[in-house]
Scaffold this motif. Structure first.
Motif, PDB file in Angstrom:
ATOM      1  N   LYS A 168       0.811  -1.209   0.000  1.00 18.54           N
ATOM      2  CA  LYS A 168       0.000   0.000   0.000  1.00 18.54           C
ATOM      3  C   LYS A 168       0.849   1.266   0.000  1.00 18.54           C
ATOM      4  O   LYS A 168       0.544   2.236  -0.711  1.00 18.54           O
ATOM      5  CB  LYS A 168      -0.920  -0.004   1.224  1.00 18.54           C
ATOM      6  CG  LYS A 168      -1.853   1.195   1.293  1.00 18.54           C
ATOM      7  CD  LYS A 168      -2.819   1.070   2.467  1.00 18.54           C
ATOM      8  CE  LYS A 168      -3.783   2.253   2.496  1.00 18.54           C
ATOM      9  NZ  LYS A 168      -4.760   2.132   3.629  1.00 18.54           N
ATOM     10  N   TYR A 169       1.952   1.252   0.774  1.00 19.90           N
ATOM     11  CA  TYR A 169       2.764   2.454   0.925  1.00 19.90           C
ATOM     12  C   TYR A 169       4.090   2.398   0.158  1.00 19.90           C
ATOM     13  O   TYR A 169       4.945   3.269   0.347  1.00 19.90           O
ATOM     14  CB  TYR A 169       3.036   2.702   2.414  1.00 19.90           C
ATOM     15  CG  TYR A 169       1.773   2.938   3.204  1.00 19.90           C
ATOM     16  CD1 TYR A 169       0.997   4.076   2.993  1.00 19.90           C
ATOM     17  CD2 TYR A 169       1.343   2.015   4.150  1.00 19.90           C
ATOM     18  CE1 TYR A 169      -0.170   4.293   3.713  1.00 19.90           C
ATOM     19  CE2 TYR A 169       0.178   2.221   4.870  1.00 19.90           C
ATOM     20  CZ  TYR A 169      -0.577   3.358   4.651  1.00 19.90           C
ATOM     21  OH  TYR A 169      -1.731   3.562   5.361  1.00 19.90           O
ATOM     22  N   ASN A 170       4.247   1.377  -0.710  1.00 18.87           N
ATOM     23  CA  ASN A 170       5.453   1.253  -1.542  1.00 18.87           C
ATOM     24  C   ASN A 170       6.731   1.317  -0.699  1.00 18.87           C
ATOM     25  O   ASN A 170       7.651   2.092  -0.994  1.00 18.87           O
ATOM     26  CB  ASN A 170       5.482   2.343  -2.623  1.00 18.87           C
ATOM     27  CG  ASN A 170       4.329   2.234  -3.598  1.00 18.87           C
ATOM     28  OD1 ASN A 170       3.994   1.134  -4.034  1.00 18.87           O
ATOM     29  ND2 ASN A 170       3.712   3.352  -3.934  1.00 18.87           N
ATOM     30  N   LEU A 171       6.785   0.506   0.332  1.00 19.05           N
ATOM     31  CA  LEU A 171       7.912   0.523   1.254  1.00 19.05           C
ATOM     32  C   LEU A 171       9.070  -0.328   0.743  1.00 19.05           C
ATOM     33  O   LEU A 171       8.863  -1.335   0.064  1.00 19.05           O
ATOM     34  CB  LEU A 171       7.483   0.015   2.627  1.00 19.05           C
ATOM     35  CG  LEU A 171       6.331   0.759   3.319  1.00 19.05           C
ATOM     36  CD1 LEU A 171       6.002   0.087   4.636  1.00 19.05           C
ATOM     37  CD2 LEU A 171       6.684   2.219   3.526  1.00 19.05           C
ATOM     38  N   ILE A 172      10.281   0.091   1.060  1.00 15.22           N
ATOM     39  CA  ILE A 172      11.476  -0.714   0.812  1.00 15.22           C
ATOM     40  C   ILE A 172      11.899  -1.419   2.101  1.00 15.22           C
ATOM     41  O   ILE A 172      12.325  -2.563   2.099  1.00 15.22           O
ATOM     42  CB  ILE A 172      12.620   0.164   0.275  1.00 15.22           C
ATOM     43  CG1 ILE A 172      12.244   0.746  -1.086  1.00 15.22           C
ATOM     44  CG2 ILE A 172      13.909  -0.644   0.171  1.00 15.22           C
ATOM     45  CD1 ILE A 172      13.285   1.676  -1.651  1.00 15.22           C
ATOM     46  N   SER A 173      11.756  -0.718   3.195  1.00 17.21           N
ATOM     47  CA  SER A 173      11.998  -1.316   4.502  1.00 17.21           C
ATOM     48  C   SER A 173      11.115  -0.594   5.509  1.00 17.21           C
ATOM     49  O   SER A 173      10.600   0.498   5.243  1.00 17.21           O
ATOM     50  CB  SER A 173      13.476  -1.200   4.904  1.00 17.21           C
ATOM     51  OG  SER A 173      13.834   0.150   5.098  1.00 17.21           O
ATOM     52  N   ALA A 174      10.919  -1.224   6.661  1.00 19.99           N
ATOM     53  CA  ALA A 174      10.079  -0.617   7.694  1.00 19.99           C
ATOM     54  C   ALA A 174      10.576  -1.053   9.058  1.00 19.99           C
ATOM     55  O   ALA A 174      11.070  -2.168   9.240  1.00 19.99           O
ATOM     56  CB  ALA A 174       8.616  -1.029   7.507  1.00 19.99           C
ATOM     57  N   ALA A 175      10.439  -0.139  10.024  1.00 24.42           N
ATOM     58  CA  ALA A 175      10.867  -0.417  11.393  1.00 24.42           C
ATOM     59  C   ALA A 175       9.821  -1.266  12.112  1.00 24.42           C
ATOM     60  O   ALA A 175       8.618  -1.089  11.923  1.00 24.42           O
ATOM     61  CB  ALA A 175      11.089   0.890  12.143  1.00 24.42           C
ATOM     62  N   VAL A 176      10.314  -2.184  12.961  1.00 26.47           N
ATOM     63  CA  VAL A 176       9.436  -3.007  13.787  1.00 26.47           C
ATOM     64  C   VAL A 176       9.574  -2.543  15.230  1.00 26.47           C
ATOM     65  O   VAL A 176      10.694  -2.375  15.726  1.00 26.47           O
ATOM     66  CB  VAL A 176       9.809  -4.497  13.674  1.00 26.47           C
ATOM     67  CG1 VAL A 176       8.883  -5.345  14.549  1.00 26.47           C
ATOM     68  CG2 VAL A 176       9.726  -4.953  12.226  1.00 26.47           C
ATOM     69  N   ILE A 177       8.450  -2.332  15.885  1.00 30.67           N
ATOM     70  CA  ILE A 177       8.466  -1.814  17.253  1.00 30.67           C
ATOM     71  C   ILE A 177       7.773  -2.792  18.191  1.00 30.67           C
ATOM     72  O   ILE A 177       6.908  -3.564  17.791  1.00 30.67           O
ATOM     73  CB  ILE A 177       7.775  -0.444  17.346  1.00 30.67           C
ATOM     74  CG1 ILE A 177       6.344  -0.528  16.798  1.00 30.67           C
ATOM     75  CG2 ILE A 177       8.569   0.608  16.587  1.00 30.67           C
ATOM     76  CD1 ILE A 177       5.534   0.751  16.997  1.00 30.67           C
ATOM     77  N   ASN A 178       8.186  -2.759  19.470  1.00 29.49           N
ATOM     78  CA  ASN A 178       7.542  -3.608  20.470  1.00 29.49           C
ATOM     79  C   ASN A 178       6.357  -2.873  21.085  1.00 29.49           C
ATOM     80  O   ASN A 178       5.972  -1.790  20.637  1.00 29.49           O
ATOM     81  CB  ASN A 178       8.550  -4.058  21.530  1.00 29.49           C
ATOM     82  CG  ASN A 178       9.138  -2.888  22.312  1.00 29.49           C
ATOM     83  OD1 ASN A 178       8.655  -1.748  22.241  1.00 29.49           O
ATOM     84  ND2 ASN A 178      10.182  -3.157  23.074  1.00 29.49           N
ATOM     85  N   ASP A 179       5.776  -3.453  22.133  1.00 33.78           N
ATOM     86  CA  ASP A 179       4.583  -2.862  22.742  1.00 33.78           C
ATOM     87  C   ASP A 179       4.868  -1.501  23.354  1.00 33.78           C
ATOM     88  O   ASP A 179       3.945  -0.696  23.544  1.00 33.78           O
ATOM     89  CB  ASP A 179       4.030  -3.802  23.814  1.00 33.78           C
ATOM     90  CG  ASP A 179       3.511  -5.105  23.222  1.00 33.78           C
ATOM     91  OD1 ASP A 179       3.170  -5.101  22.017  1.00 33.78           O
ATOM     92  OD2 ASP A 179       3.449  -6.123  23.950  1.00 33.78           O
ATOM     93  N   ASP A 180       6.128  -1.216  23.690  1.00 35.29           N
ATOM     94  CA  ASP A 180       6.496   0.080  24.265  1.00 35.29           C
ATOM     95  C   ASP A 180       6.874   1.104  23.196  1.00 35.29           C
ATOM     96  O   ASP A 180       7.255   2.231  23.527  1.00 35.29           O
ATOM     97  CB  ASP A 180       7.678  -0.082  25.236  1.00 35.29           C
ATOM     98  CG  ASP A 180       7.319  -0.966  26.422  1.00 35.29           C
ATOM     99  OD1 ASP A 180       6.157  -0.900  26.873  1.00 35.29           O
ATOM    100  OD2 ASP A 180       8.186  -1.731  26.883  1.00 35.29           O
ATOM    101  N   GLY A 181       6.799   0.705  21.934  1.00 34.79           N
ATOM    102  CA  GLY A 181       7.136   1.621  20.847  1.00 34.79           C
ATOM    103  C   GLY A 181       8.619   1.711  20.554  1.00 34.79           C
ATOM    104  O   GLY A 181       9.041   2.553  19.762  1.00 34.79           O
TER     105      GLY A 181
END
Length: 469
Positions: free
Chosen positions: A244-257
């Motif tokens: 949807k957002y044409n991403l190359i990479s994206a950050a993964v976050i835990n429950d605390d952000g």
């Protein structure tokens, strides 16, 4: 140790190795197998050395299962960690059985965390613990952390190796940091900017950094808008977000952000393929559908759905039994019944395939369900009317019985409309119940179309007075 050729494989692969579809030729596979059979490891390595890791993985999938262990022994270090990462999971399991824990650990330490997890998660519990015990503390902690997340979630597929810097850093300092720090991951497209609590607040593409003067602050060139992936998000949802957002990479976050990993587009390509294949196979009840899957596993996966189909077929048979006397009075009914069921089944399958795809792509949601049902209903009416006219006229002419033609025409219209409704209703209901919409949809839709088709056709034949019960 065998020296692995780093020359780009497209420049050195001979024409007799890969065919026009970029697949290993039969002749090449046989030549490698013959070399292994003759214990000519030097020839086997010379033949395989120019291949890309993915092609070497394909080679193992193309030879017979009993040839894989000798092939691995003959190729030696050419069977690298990257080759294992590219390999079909069932084929990889065959090879893993021939390796001890220390050898598996040595291979996994050469991989990114996500690829290492993909290999270790397929091992038996005892083997997992033995391999983890052989890893160094840092790698072991990363993999054990990944294994705590559910399968097919962002936590399982993310890479723990990424580059994160504070926003007060200058571009020049960042470039120096990247050049001098040998411990950083070597493959990344974006640099994540974090606050003191290690929460991502922006990203910088490498192209921006390379084209920005050294005395500019990272905070002045970073992009603050970003798509953050919750660690427990289903991998299918992750893939949809990348698309949807044409991403190359994206950050993964835990429950605390806090930033704990990243997912790259090359991982998503595998997910898209796997999820698409999974939906198709679930619709057919064919299990994993992998030609390398053990026969016993394939048998168990397929036979249960065949048994389910048998049970649903009994419902349609019960309807036929009710009208047994009517069928005996007019043989033409028995001749025409399969046509009604077959066309209805195909119509239901068409709508079901569209519905499952729309649900998988988040195109069919609660907000537009009613509109989509209306759309499919109108399509079913048009299809039903067209087929009803054709089959009605044909039946009336062939059997010289206009009333019979009218009966089958009306029955066909009814069944195709019901099939269109069932094709969208069943997947939507399964989705509402938090079940995979592809799961068992075909079984229920087939039961509905067969049962209602026979009931409509035979019921109309009795109701019209052509036959009696």
């Amino acid at each position: 140790m065998t020296e692995i050729n780093d020359t780009p494989h497209d420049e050195i692969i001979r024409e007799d190795v890969l065919d026009d579809d970029n697949r290993l030729t039969d002749e090449f596979v046989r030549s490698v197998s013959d070399a292994v059979s003759d214990n000519d490891t030097t020839l086997a390595q010379e033949l395989v050395n120019p291949l890309h890791n993915a092609d070497i993985a394909d080679l193992f999938e193309l030879v017979d299962s009993d040839e894989r262990a000798p092939l691995a022994a003959a190729l030696g270090d050419l069977v690298s960690a990257d080759v294992l990462a590219e390999m079909n999971e069932h084929v990889r399991e065959d090879l893993m059985d021939a390796l001890d824990a220390s050898q598996i650990a040595d291979l996994t330490e050469q991989l990114d965390t996500d690829d290492a997890v993909a290999i270790i998660e397929d091992l038996e519990k005892g083997e997992q613990q033995a391999v983890l015990a052989e890893l160094d503390a840092e790698d072991r902690a990363a993999i054990e952390s990944a294994l705590t997340y559910d399968e097919e979630t962002a936590g399982r597929i993310m890479q723990r190796e990424f580059v994160a810097v504070p926003e007060h850093m200058m571009v020049g300092d960042l470039i120096d940091y990247l050049r001098k720090n040998d411990d950083l991951t070597t493959e990344f497209w974006e640099i994540y900017v974090v606050d003191p609590a290690f929460r991502p607040i922006g990203t910088c593409q490498l192209s921006w950094i390379l084209r920005t003067p050294r005395d500019i602050a990272i905070a002045d060139v970073m992009k603050r808008e970003q798509s953050l992936i919750p660690v427990n998000m289903d991998q299918e949802e992750v893939a949809l977000r990348f698309q949807k957002y044409n991403l190359i990479s994206a950050a993964v976050i835990n429950d605390d952000g806090r930033l704990i990993g990243m997912i790259t587009v090359d991982d998503i390509l595998h997910i898209v393929e796997d999820e698409a294949s999974e939906d198709v196979l679930l619709l057919s009840g064919a299990g994993d559908g992998d030609i390398n899957e053990p026969i016993r596993n394939s048998y168990i996966a397929r036979v249960r759905w065949l048994i389910a189909n048998l049970a649903t077929a009994l419902v349609a048979s019960f309807v036929i039994a009710i009208f047994g006397a009517a069928i005996e009075q007019m043989v033409a009914l028995a001749v025409l019944m399969p046509i009604v069921a077959s066309i209805g089944g195909n119509a239901g399958t068409q709508t079901m395939a569209v519905s499952v795809r729309a649900l998988a792509m988040n195109e069919l949601t609660r907000s537009n369900t009613r509109r989509i049902i209306g759309r499919e209903f109108r399509i079913a009416l048009l299809n039903g009317a067209t087929i009803a006219v054709l089959v009605g006229l044909g039946t009336g002419l062939v059997f010289a019985n206009p009333m019979l033609g009218g009966v089958i025409a009306v029955a066909m219209l009814i069944n195709i409309v019901i099939a269109g409704f069932a094709g969208i209703f069943v997947p939507v209901m399964l989705d509402r119940l938090d079940q995979d919409p592809a799961l068992a949809s075909s079984v229920f839709v087939t039961m509905i179309t067969d049962t209602m088709g026979f009931l409509a056709f035979l019921g109309l034949a009795v109701g019209s007075g052509m036959v009696s019960l």
